[in-house]
Scaffold this motif. Sequence first.
Motif, PDB file in Angstrom:
ATOM      1  N   VAL A 136     -76.505  73.566  29.122  1.00  0.00           N
ATOM      2  CA  VAL A 136     -75.680  72.438  28.702  1.00  0.00           C
ATOM      3  C   VAL A 136     -74.233  72.735  29.076  1.00  0.00           C
ATOM      4  O   VAL A 136     -73.722  73.812  28.785  1.00  0.00           O
ATOM      5  CB  VAL A 136     -75.764  72.187  27.180  1.00  0.00           C
ATOM      6  CG1 VAL A 136     -74.860  71.042  26.770  1.00  0.00           C
ATOM      7  CG2 VAL A 136     -77.189  71.914  26.761  1.00  0.00           C
ATOM      8  N   LYS A 137     -73.591  71.779  29.731  1.00  0.00           N
ATOM      9  CA  LYS A 137     -72.191  71.925  30.124  1.00  0.00           C
ATOM     10  C   LYS A 137     -71.452  70.655  29.728  1.00  0.00           C
ATOM     11  O   LYS A 137     -71.873  69.553  30.073  1.00  0.00           O
ATOM     12  CB  LYS A 137     -72.108  72.139  31.635  1.00  0.00           C
ATOM     13  CG  LYS A 137     -70.703  72.304  32.172  1.00  0.00           C
ATOM     14  CD  LYS A 137     -70.756  72.548  33.668  1.00  0.00           C
ATOM     15  CE  LYS A 137     -69.399  72.763  34.264  1.00  0.00           C
ATOM     16  NZ  LYS A 137     -69.490  72.996  35.721  1.00  0.00           N
ATOM     17  N   GLY A 138     -70.362  70.785  29.018  1.00  0.00           N
ATOM     18  CA  GLY A 138     -69.574  69.637  28.597  1.00  0.00           C
ATOM     19  C   GLY A 138     -68.186  69.652  29.200  1.00  0.00           C
ATOM     20  O   GLY A 138     -67.740  70.638  29.779  1.00  0.00           O
ATOM     21  N   GLY A 139     -67.508  68.527  29.073  1.00  0.00           N
ATOM     22  CA  GLY A 139     -66.119  68.418  29.481  1.00  0.00           C
ATOM     23  C   GLY A 139     -65.880  68.118  30.946  1.00  0.00           C
ATOM     24  O   GLY A 139     -64.750  68.185  31.413  1.00  0.00           O
ATOM     25  N   VAL A 140     -66.915  67.745  31.680  1.00  0.00           N
ATOM     26  CA  VAL A 140     -66.750  67.433  33.104  1.00  0.00           C
ATOM     27  C   VAL A 140     -66.137  66.038  33.233  1.00  0.00           C
ATOM     28  O   VAL A 140     -66.696  65.064  32.725  1.00  0.00           O
ATOM     29  CB  VAL A 140     -68.097  67.521  33.858  1.00  0.00           C
ATOM     30  CG1 VAL A 140     -67.928  67.106  35.309  1.00  0.00           C
ATOM     31  CG2 VAL A 140     -68.667  68.931  33.757  1.00  0.00           C
ATOM     32  N   LEU A 141     -64.993  65.948  33.862  1.00  0.00           N
ATOM     33  CA  LEU A 141     -64.211  64.707  33.967  1.00  0.00           C
ATOM     34  C   LEU A 141     -63.997  64.091  32.582  1.00  0.00           C
ATOM     35  O   LEU A 141     -64.058  62.875  32.397  1.00  0.00           O
ATOM     36  CB  LEU A 141     -64.859  63.708  34.930  1.00  0.00           C
ATOM     37  CG  LEU A 141     -64.935  64.141  36.395  1.00  0.00           C
ATOM     38  CD1 LEU A 141     -65.603  63.066  37.250  1.00  0.00           C
ATOM     39  CD2 LEU A 141     -63.551  64.465  36.953  1.00  0.00           C
ATOM     40  N   SER A 142     -63.726  64.952  31.633  1.00  0.00           N
ATOM     41  CA  SER A 142     -63.580  64.547  30.234  1.00  0.00           C
ATOM     42  C   SER A 142     -62.565  63.420  30.043  1.00  0.00           C
ATOM     43  O   SER A 142     -62.837  62.453  29.338  1.00  0.00           O
ATOM     44  CB  SER A 142     -63.192  65.755  29.396  1.00  0.00           C
ATOM     45  OG  SER A 142     -62.949  65.382  28.075  1.00  0.00           O
ATOM     46  N   LYS A 143     -61.403  63.551  30.644  1.00  0.00           N
ATOM     47  CA  LYS A 143     -60.350  62.539  30.470  1.00  0.00           C
ATOM     48  C   LYS A 143     -60.819  61.178  30.955  1.00  0.00           C
ATOM     49  O   LYS A 143     -60.654  60.162  30.271  1.00  0.00           O
ATOM     50  CB  LYS A 143     -59.088  62.966  31.221  1.00  0.00           C
ATOM     51  CG  LYS A 143     -57.931  62.025  31.060  1.00  0.00           C
ATOM     52  CD  LYS A 143     -56.702  62.524  31.798  1.00  0.00           C
ATOM     53  CE  LYS A 143     -55.568  61.527  31.693  1.00  0.00           C
ATOM     54  NZ  LYS A 143     -54.414  61.925  32.501  1.00  0.00           N
ATOM     55  N   GLU A 144     -61.442  61.138  32.125  1.00  0.00           N
ATOM     56  CA  GLU A 144     -61.938  59.876  32.684  1.00  0.00           C
ATOM     57  C   GLU A 144     -63.049  59.294  31.817  1.00  0.00           C
ATOM     58  O   GLU A 144     -63.090  58.088  31.568  1.00  0.00           O
ATOM     59  CB  GLU A 144     -62.444  60.092  34.114  1.00  0.00           C
ATOM     60  CG  GLU A 144     -61.371  60.479  35.107  1.00  0.00           C
ATOM     61  CD  GLU A 144     -61.083  61.981  35.164  1.00  0.00           C
ATOM     62  OE1 GLU A 144     -61.422  62.717  34.210  1.00  0.00           O
ATOM     63  OE2 GLU A 144     -60.504  62.409  36.173  1.00  0.00           O
ATOM     64  N   CYS A 145     -63.931  60.149  31.346  1.00  0.00           N
ATOM     65  CA  CYS A 145     -65.038  59.681  30.501  1.00  0.00           C
ATOM     66  C   CYS A 145     -64.529  59.189  29.151  1.00  0.00           C
ATOM     67  O   CYS A 145     -64.941  58.125  28.673  1.00  0.00           O
ATOM     68  CB  CYS A 145     -66.060  60.801  30.313  1.00  0.00           C
ATOM     69  SG  CYS A 145     -66.959  61.240  31.817  1.00  0.00           S
ATOM     70  N   THR A 146     -63.633  59.954  28.541  1.00  0.00           N
ATOM     71  CA  THR A 146     -63.106  59.595  27.222  1.00  0.00           C
ATOM     72  C   THR A 146     -62.403  58.240  27.233  1.00  0.00           C
ATOM     73  O   THR A 146     -62.410  57.523  26.230  1.00  0.00           O
ATOM     74  CB  THR A 146     -62.165  60.709  26.724  1.00  0.00           C
ATOM     75  OG1 THR A 146     -62.901  61.937  26.672  1.00  0.00           O
ATOM     76  CG2 THR A 146     -61.611  60.414  25.347  1.00  0.00           C
ATOM     77  N   SER A 147     -61.848  57.864  28.365  1.00  0.00           N
ATOM     78  CA  SER A 147     -61.103  56.600  28.449  1.00  0.00           C
ATOM     79  C   SER A 147     -61.973  55.376  28.165  1.00  0.00           C
ATOM     80  O   SER A 147     -61.453  54.311  27.846  1.00  0.00           O
ATOM     81  CB  SER A 147     -60.439  56.463  29.823  1.00  0.00           C
ATOM     82  OG  SER A 147     -61.398  56.235  30.834  1.00  0.00           O
ATOM     83  N   PHE A 148     -63.276  55.490  28.246  1.00  0.00           N
ATOM     84  CA  PHE A 148     -64.178  54.372  27.985  1.00  0.00           C
ATOM     85  C   PHE A 148     -64.404  54.115  26.493  1.00  0.00           C
ATOM     86  O   PHE A 148     -64.928  53.068  26.125  1.00  0.00           O
ATOM     87  CB  PHE A 148     -65.550  54.624  28.623  1.00  0.00           C
ATOM     88  CG  PHE A 148     -65.599  54.296  30.082  1.00  0.00           C
ATOM     89  CD1 PHE A 148     -65.886  53.012  30.516  1.00  0.00           C
ATOM     90  CD2 PHE A 148     -65.364  55.276  31.029  1.00  0.00           C
ATOM     91  CE1 PHE A 148     -65.928  52.706  31.864  1.00  0.00           C
ATOM     92  CE2 PHE A 148     -65.411  54.987  32.376  1.00  0.00           C
ATOM     93  CZ  PHE A 148     -65.692  53.703  32.800  1.00  0.00           C
TER      94      PHE A 148
END
Length: 171
Positions: A136-148
Amino acid sequence: MKDAKDLEFMAAALEQARAGQETPGGAQVGCVLVENGAVVCSSFNEGDLQCDPTAHAEMVGIRRLCKERKSTSLKGITVYCTLQPCGMCTMACLWAGVSRIVYGAARNDVNSVYFESRHFDTADFIHQAFRDDLDVKGGVLSKECTSFYLKPEDTAPNDPAHDVTSSPSLS
């Protein structure tokens, strides 16, 4: 440095999130299933579209690919999702035998409305299921994903998953 392939496939999941956002009855969680360096299935949340509270992006993708393959095994598949999988989706990944889960926005990056109120972290589910072979890996393109998604401090609409439930009496 972030893995270039993870960035590429998360970008594809972000495209699915945009498609879900623009589709009546869809929602802004995007997912792609990847095998041998290629996207083999794409999906987004379809809960309102299908009148199905279980039609999360991961569930839609898993169902679609399993049906296409006429198999319940997705060994060797990596699931990329713009939002950390909820408990239901994590367990579906476990049951399907996926090899890897990669997500963008983490549970603490977004409003709690996106998760059931009694929830273990994705890693906890995997640990409890004794799946030390599932990465499991998290935080990939976190900023872009969080914007949704709504931010933790934003006021969220009422959601049945967050209604207080009473414990049945054991009398």
